[in-house]
Design an enzyme around this catalytic site. Structure first.
Site, PDB file in Angstrom:
ATOM      1  CG  ASP A 127       2.874  -9.519  -6.336  1.00 38.30           C
ATOM      2  OD1 ASP A 127       3.163  -8.929  -5.276  1.00 38.30           O
ATOM      3  OD2 ASP A 127       1.713  -9.673  -6.744  1.00 38.30           O
ATOM      4  CG  ASP A 152       3.625  -5.895  -3.160  1.00 41.13           C
ATOM      5  OD1 ASP A 152       3.049  -5.086  -3.907  1.00 41.13           O
ATOM      6  OD2 ASP A 152       3.126  -6.979  -2.822  1.00 41.13           O
ATOM      7  CD  GLU A 153       2.076  -5.681  -8.147  1.00 44.78           C
ATOM      8  OE1 GLU A 153       1.768  -6.058  -9.288  1.00 44.78           O
ATOM      9  OE2 GLU A 153       1.397  -4.885  -7.485  1.00 44.78           O
TER      10      GLU A 153
HETATM   11 MG   LIG Z   1       2.044  -8.633  -3.483  1.00 46.74          MG
END
Ligand SMILES: [Mg+2]
Length: 397
Positions: free
Chosen positions: A9, A105-106
């Site tokens: 993340d 974003d993960e």
């Molecule tokens: Mg994040």
């Protein structure tokens, strides 16, 4: 065999990308979000300096302004984040091809088969963190565990720029002391409800009698809570690369005129599509209903929605609107299909309104998806859907 799942993340992703692009922003309370004039606008990402003022993502921009009046407020530069996301995916592929993005974003990586290539798990994680930092100048946090949920919580617990590995078999022990709000699907409303039962920690949640939970959250609501508290989660990582659209269609055994019989079949198709959508970490903005009539003419009815969604309820609500258009032609129906397009990674752009309702549905689908991961899609039926009278089922996502 128990797998090893790595959850990665990016730390304050949008804010970090903006800082990497403009170093003058470094060390400043930076808040990236939607249009400030729109009252529904929320914070998409806040730098750690802004978080010191109590600003966090999904908070209304208006409130963030009050808490942090001297903060720097920026609009999202969507295209840029997508480019960075794609470059990061290429780095992730140096660790394993078994990657599934969970949002912009993960990502979840099944590293079971590639740990030995790096020596050990931590070396593999350090390699990813270092490569991303050297190339993109942003930091990230990694959690590793036997399933996606525990790996994600491990990452959340060690942010920013952290690394935490939970050995197989230690999931429950790791979760026990944490607040119930750390579990996926337990938002502020659920947390309040649990606290009113005296349930503050995950350990307490694991031990609370089923009957008590049932009275508060209903039969299906407790499923995800129980699974989660015990550290049970999906370890299924199926594909890499995001599809452009997700669709599913069905041909009836014989042409049907009765829409009361057709509608449940369409709902079922939409459940399949929504399930795939969520497992890819995606949301849709455009929902299309395809209908082929008995004379083989095919029509498509579409609607683009304002807020991207991954929830069956939202998709079904749109399909119900489209039914009216499809019914205008009083012909028998040979084939129906559902298509979800205008896909984007889940941006965490939580809606301000109806948050309680959304939370409830998200929790339900979380449970449904876990059960399907374990027992197959047909293990769980949500709502009134109908099988039967179906010749073939085709998915071409
Ligand atoms: Mg994040």
């Amino acid at each position: 065999m128990t797998k090893r799942i790595l959850h990665i993340d990016m730390d304050a992703f949008f804010a970090s990308v903006e800082m990497a692009r403009n170093p003058l922003l470094k060390g400043k309370p930076l808040i990236v979000g939607g249009n400030e004039d729109d009252l529904r606008s929320v914070v998409a990402s806040a730098s750690y300096e802004a978080r010191k003022f109590g600003v966090h993502s999904a908070m209304p921009i208006v409130q963030a302004k009050r808490l942090c009046p001297n903060g720097i407020f920026m609009r999202c530069s969507q295209g840029i984040y997508n480019e960075v996301c794609h470059r990061i995916q290429i780095i992730l592929e140096t660790a394993t091809p078994v990657i599934q993005m969970a949002s912009i974003d993960e990502a979840n990586l099944d590293i079971t088969g590639s740990i030995h290539l790096f020596g050990d798990e931590e070396k593999l994680a350090r390699h990813l963190k270092k490569s991303i930092f050297e190339q993109e100048h942003i930091s990230c946090t990694i959690g590793v565990a036997s399933n996606k949920m525990v790996a994600k919580i491990a990452a959340n617990e060690s942010k920013p720029d952290g690394y935490l590995s939970i050995p197989n078999g230690h999931e429950r022990l790791f979760l026990a002391p944490l607040a119930v709000g750390k579990l996926p699907g337990v938002g502020p409303h659920t947390q309040d409800a649990l606290e009113s039962l005296g349930v503050l920690t995950i350990k307490q949640l694991a031990e609370v009698p089923e009957q008590i939970l049932k009275s508060k959250f209903g039969e299906q609501g407790i499923l995800s809570l129980q699974y989660a508290a015990l550290g049970v989660g999906s370890d299924e990582i199926t594909r890499r690369g995001a599809p452009k659209s997700i669709s599913r269609e069905t041909t009836f055994l014989e042409d049907i005129a009765d829409w009361l019989a057709i509608e449940p079949v369409i709902f079922r198709l939409s459940e399949h599509c929504a399930h795939t959508l969520r497992s890819e970490g995606l949301e849709t903005k455009r929902i299309t209903l395809k209908v082929r009539y008995s004379d083989f003419s095919t029509k498509s009815f579409s609607k683009t929605v304002d807020d991207p969604t991954a929830l069956d309820v939202d998709i079904i609500a749109v399909l119900k609107e489209l039914f009216f258009k499809a019914k205008v032609r009083r012909a028998r129906v040979r084939l129906v299909g559902v298509n979800l397009s205008k896909l984007s990674y889940n941006q965490h752009q939580l809606r301000l309104f109806n948050r309680e309702k959304t939370e409830k549905w998200e929790r339900l689908y979380e449970a449904v998806d876990i059960m399907r991961g374990k027992m197959g899609f047909d293990a769980v039926h949500v709502g009134k859907t109908l099988e039967g009278r179906v010749k073939k089922d085709r998915s071409d996502s």
